[in-house]
Design a protein around this motif. Structure first.
Motif, PDB file in Angstrom:
ATOM      1  N   LEU A   9       0.877  -1.168   0.000  1.00  0.00           N
ATOM      2  CA  LEU A   9       0.000   0.000   0.000  1.00  0.00           C
ATOM      3  C   LEU A   9       0.913   1.215   0.000  1.00  0.00           C
ATOM      4  N   VAL A  10       0.673   2.142  -0.920  1.00  0.00           N
ATOM      5  CA  VAL A  10       1.523   3.327  -1.051  1.00  0.00           C
ATOM      6  C   VAL A  10       0.654   4.575  -0.938  1.00  0.00           C
ATOM      7  N   ILE A  11       1.031   5.479  -0.045  1.00  0.00           N
ATOM      8  CA  ILE A  11       0.290   6.715   0.172  1.00  0.00           C
ATOM      9  C   ILE A  11       1.089   7.882  -0.403  1.00  0.00           C
ATOM     10  N   PRO A  12       0.681   8.397  -1.564  1.00  0.00           N
ATOM     11  CA  PRO A  12       1.348   9.581  -2.101  1.00  0.00           C
ATOM     12  C   PRO A  12       0.928  10.825  -1.308  1.00  0.00           C
ATOM     13  N   TYR A  13       1.899  11.718  -1.065  1.00  0.00           N
ATOM     14  CA  TYR A  13       1.568  12.964  -0.368  1.00  0.00           C
ATOM     15  C   TYR A  13       2.334  14.124  -0.986  1.00  0.00           C
ATOM     16  N   ARG A  14       1.867  15.322  -0.681  1.00  0.00           N
ATOM     17  CA  ARG A  14       2.527  16.551  -1.131  1.00  0.00           C
ATOM     18  C   ARG A  14       2.174  17.648  -0.136  1.00  0.00           C
ATOM     19  N   PHE A  15       2.813  18.787  -0.305  1.00  0.00           N
ATOM     20  CA  PHE A  15       2.468  19.960   0.481  1.00  0.00           C
ATOM     21  C   PHE A  15       1.731  20.924  -0.432  1.00  0.00           C
ATOM     22  N   ALA A  16       0.548  21.359  -0.009  1.00  0.00           N
ATOM     23  CA  ALA A  16      -0.243  22.323  -0.774  1.00  0.00           C
ATOM     24  C   ALA A  16       0.423  23.697  -0.658  1.00  0.00           C
ATOM     25  N   LEU A  75       0.109  22.890   3.931  1.00  0.00           N
ATOM     26  CA  LEU A  75      -0.634  21.817   4.575  1.00  0.00           C
ATOM     27  C   LEU A  75      -0.445  20.536   3.791  1.00  0.00           C
ATOM     28  N   LEU A  76      -0.383  19.430   4.493  1.00  0.00           N
ATOM     29  CA  LEU A  76      -0.235  18.133   3.840  1.00  0.00           C
ATOM     30  C   LEU A  76      -1.506  17.740   3.098  1.00  0.00           C
ATOM     31  N   GLU A  77      -1.324  17.131   1.926  1.00  0.00           N
ATOM     32  CA  GLU A  77      -2.427  16.557   1.171  1.00  0.00           C
ATOM     33  C   GLU A  77      -2.028  15.155   0.747  1.00  0.00           C
ATOM     34  N   SER A 113      -3.844   4.939 -14.445  1.00  0.00           N
ATOM     35  CA  SER A 113      -3.985   3.750 -15.281  1.00  0.00           C
ATOM     36  C   SER A 113      -5.479   3.442 -15.398  1.00  0.00           C
ATOM     37  N   ALA A 114      -5.825   2.455 -16.201  1.00  0.00           N
ATOM     38  CA  ALA A 114      -7.231   2.060 -16.368  1.00  0.00           C
ATOM     39  C   ALA A 114      -7.816   1.491 -15.083  1.00  0.00           C
ATOM     40  N   GLU A 115      -6.966   1.145 -14.134  1.00  0.00           N
ATOM     41  CA  GLU A 115      -7.422   0.576 -12.868  1.00  0.00           C
ATOM     42  C   GLU A 115      -8.229   1.586 -12.047  1.00  0.00           C
ATOM     43  N   HIS A 116      -8.000   2.879 -12.304  1.00  0.00           N
ATOM     44  CA  HIS A 116      -8.680   3.931 -11.550  1.00  0.00           C
ATOM     45  C   HIS A 116      -9.355   4.921 -12.488  1.00  0.00           C
ATOM     46  N   SER A 117     -10.475   5.477 -12.030  1.00  0.00           N
ATOM     47  CA  SER A 117     -11.238   6.407 -12.863  1.00  0.00           C
ATOM     48  C   SER A 117     -11.078   7.858 -12.440  1.00  0.00           C
ATOM     49  N   ALA A 118     -10.553   8.101 -11.250  1.00  0.00           N
ATOM     50  CA  ALA A 118     -10.397   9.470 -10.755  1.00  0.00           C
ATOM     51  C   ALA A 118      -9.376   9.470  -9.618  1.00  0.00           C
ATOM     52  N   PHE A 119      -8.889  10.668  -9.328  1.00  0.00           N
ATOM     53  CA  PHE A 119      -8.020  10.849  -8.163  1.00  0.00           C
ATOM     54  C   PHE A 119      -8.333  12.202  -7.561  1.00  0.00           C
ATOM     55  N   CYS A 120      -7.950  12.372  -6.312  1.00  0.00           N
ATOM     56  CA  CYS A 120      -8.106  13.672  -5.664  1.00  0.00           C
ATOM     57  C   CYS A 120      -7.029  13.829  -4.602  1.00  0.00           C
ATOM     58  N   TRP A 121      -6.621  15.066  -4.394  1.00  0.00           N
ATOM     59  CA  TRP A 121      -5.696  15.418  -3.318  1.00  0.00           C
ATOM     60  C   TRP A 121      -6.528  16.024  -2.198  1.00  0.00           C
ATOM     61  N   LEU A 122      -6.405  15.463  -1.008  1.00  0.00           N
ATOM     62  CA  LEU A 122      -7.214  15.919   0.117  1.00  0.00           C
ATOM     63  C   LEU A 122      -6.370  16.070   1.375  1.00  0.00           C
ATOM     64  N   ALA A 180      -9.478  13.069   3.593  1.00  0.00           N
ATOM     65  CA  ALA A 180      -8.966  11.806   3.054  1.00  0.00           C
ATOM     66  C   ALA A 180      -9.402  10.644   3.941  1.00  0.00           C
ATOM     67  N   TYR A 181      -9.265  10.822   5.245  1.00  0.00           N
ATOM     68  CA  TYR A 181      -9.631   9.774   6.207  1.00  0.00           C
ATOM     69  C   TYR A 181     -11.092   9.367   6.020  1.00  0.00           C
ATOM     70  N   GLU A 182     -11.968  10.350   5.870  1.00  0.00           N
ATOM     71  CA  GLU A 182     -13.402  10.081   5.712  1.00  0.00           C
ATOM     72  C   GLU A 182     -13.730   9.384   4.392  1.00  0.00           C
ATOM     73  N   LYS A 183     -13.013   9.725   3.334  1.00  0.00           N
ATOM     74  CA  LYS A 183     -13.324   9.219   1.999  1.00  0.00           C
ATOM     75  C   LYS A 183     -12.824   7.783   1.782  1.00  0.00           C
ATOM     76  N   LEU A 184     -11.786   7.389   2.521  1.00  0.00           N
ATOM     77  CA  LEU A 184     -11.205   6.050   2.342  1.00  0.00           C
ATOM     78  C   LEU A 184     -12.210   4.958   2.700  1.00  0.00           C
ATOM     79  N   HIS A 185     -12.208   3.894   1.928  1.00  0.00           N
ATOM     80  CA  HIS A 185     -13.135   2.787   2.131  1.00  0.00           C
ATOM     81  C   HIS A 185     -12.632   1.804   3.193  1.00  0.00           C
ATOM     82  N   PHE A 186     -11.344   1.482   3.149  1.00  0.00           N
ATOM     83  CA  PHE A 186     -10.792   0.427   4.015  1.00  0.00           C
ATOM     84  C   PHE A 186     -10.189   0.993   5.294  1.00  0.00           C
ATOM     85  N   GLY A 187     -10.502   0.348   6.412  1.00  0.00           N
ATOM     86  CA  GLY A 187      -9.945   0.745   7.693  1.00  0.00           C
ATOM     87  C   GLY A 187      -8.433   0.663   7.738  1.00  0.00           C
TER      88      GLY A 187
END
Length: 149
Positions: free
Chosen positions: A10-17, A21-23, A112-121, A126-133
């Motif tokens: 599992l890889v969590i990409p991050y950046r600074f806005a 602030l972290l996104e 890639s075709a594996e995903h249909s959208a992305f968002c920086w939050l 981000a915590y609220e939007k994630l599906h898996f605990g």
């Protein structure tokens, strides 16, 4: 295509806005519509970090700008979640998952075709939007580490 190894990353990409602030970058799966981080399995004799680097590139078109941050968060996925299980030992019941964070800076994400959208939050959204605990646990750890806490 190489044989799938019996481990997951599992890889969590991050950046600074702009406001420093972290996104975090979440990806929406094309098949199920759930939001998650970059995830996938090892191939051949890859290490977990090699698999993390490859999966990041395959799913986002990006390479990390800095070293991957290995998290203490780990979890297991039932072997029944993988079609490749028929090639694995019969006494293997769960597949371990190693978690990483990686700084992407302002790199452009190309899905890639594996995903249909992305968002920086920011963290809370981000915590609220994630599906898996388990994605939430890994996010919490990375956020705490990056804030120095």
């Amino acid at each position: 295509m190489m044989a799938r190894a019996p481990f997951q990353v599992l890889v969590i990409p991050y950046r600074f806005a702009a406001d420093r602030l972290l996104e975090y970058c979440l990806l929406k799966r094309s098949d199920t519509g759930i939001w998650q981080f970059v995830a996938g399995g090892g191939e051949g004799s890859e290490t977990t970090q090699e698999a993390a680097r490859r999966e990041l590139h395959e799913e986002t078109g990006c390479y990390g700008e800095q070293a991957f941050v290995q998290l203490d968060t780990t979890f297991s996925v039932p072997v029944t979640a993988f079609s490749d299980r028929l090639n694995w030992p019969v006494d293997l019941f769960v597949v371990p998952c190693s978690c990483y964070g990686v700084f992407l800076g302002q790199r452009e994400v190309r899905l890639s075709a594996e995903h249909s959208a992305f968002c920086w939050l920011p963290y809370a959204l981000a915590y609220e939007k994630l599906h898996f605990g388990n994605n939430r646990t890994a996010l919490w750890e990375l956020d705490e580490r990056l804030k120095g806490g």
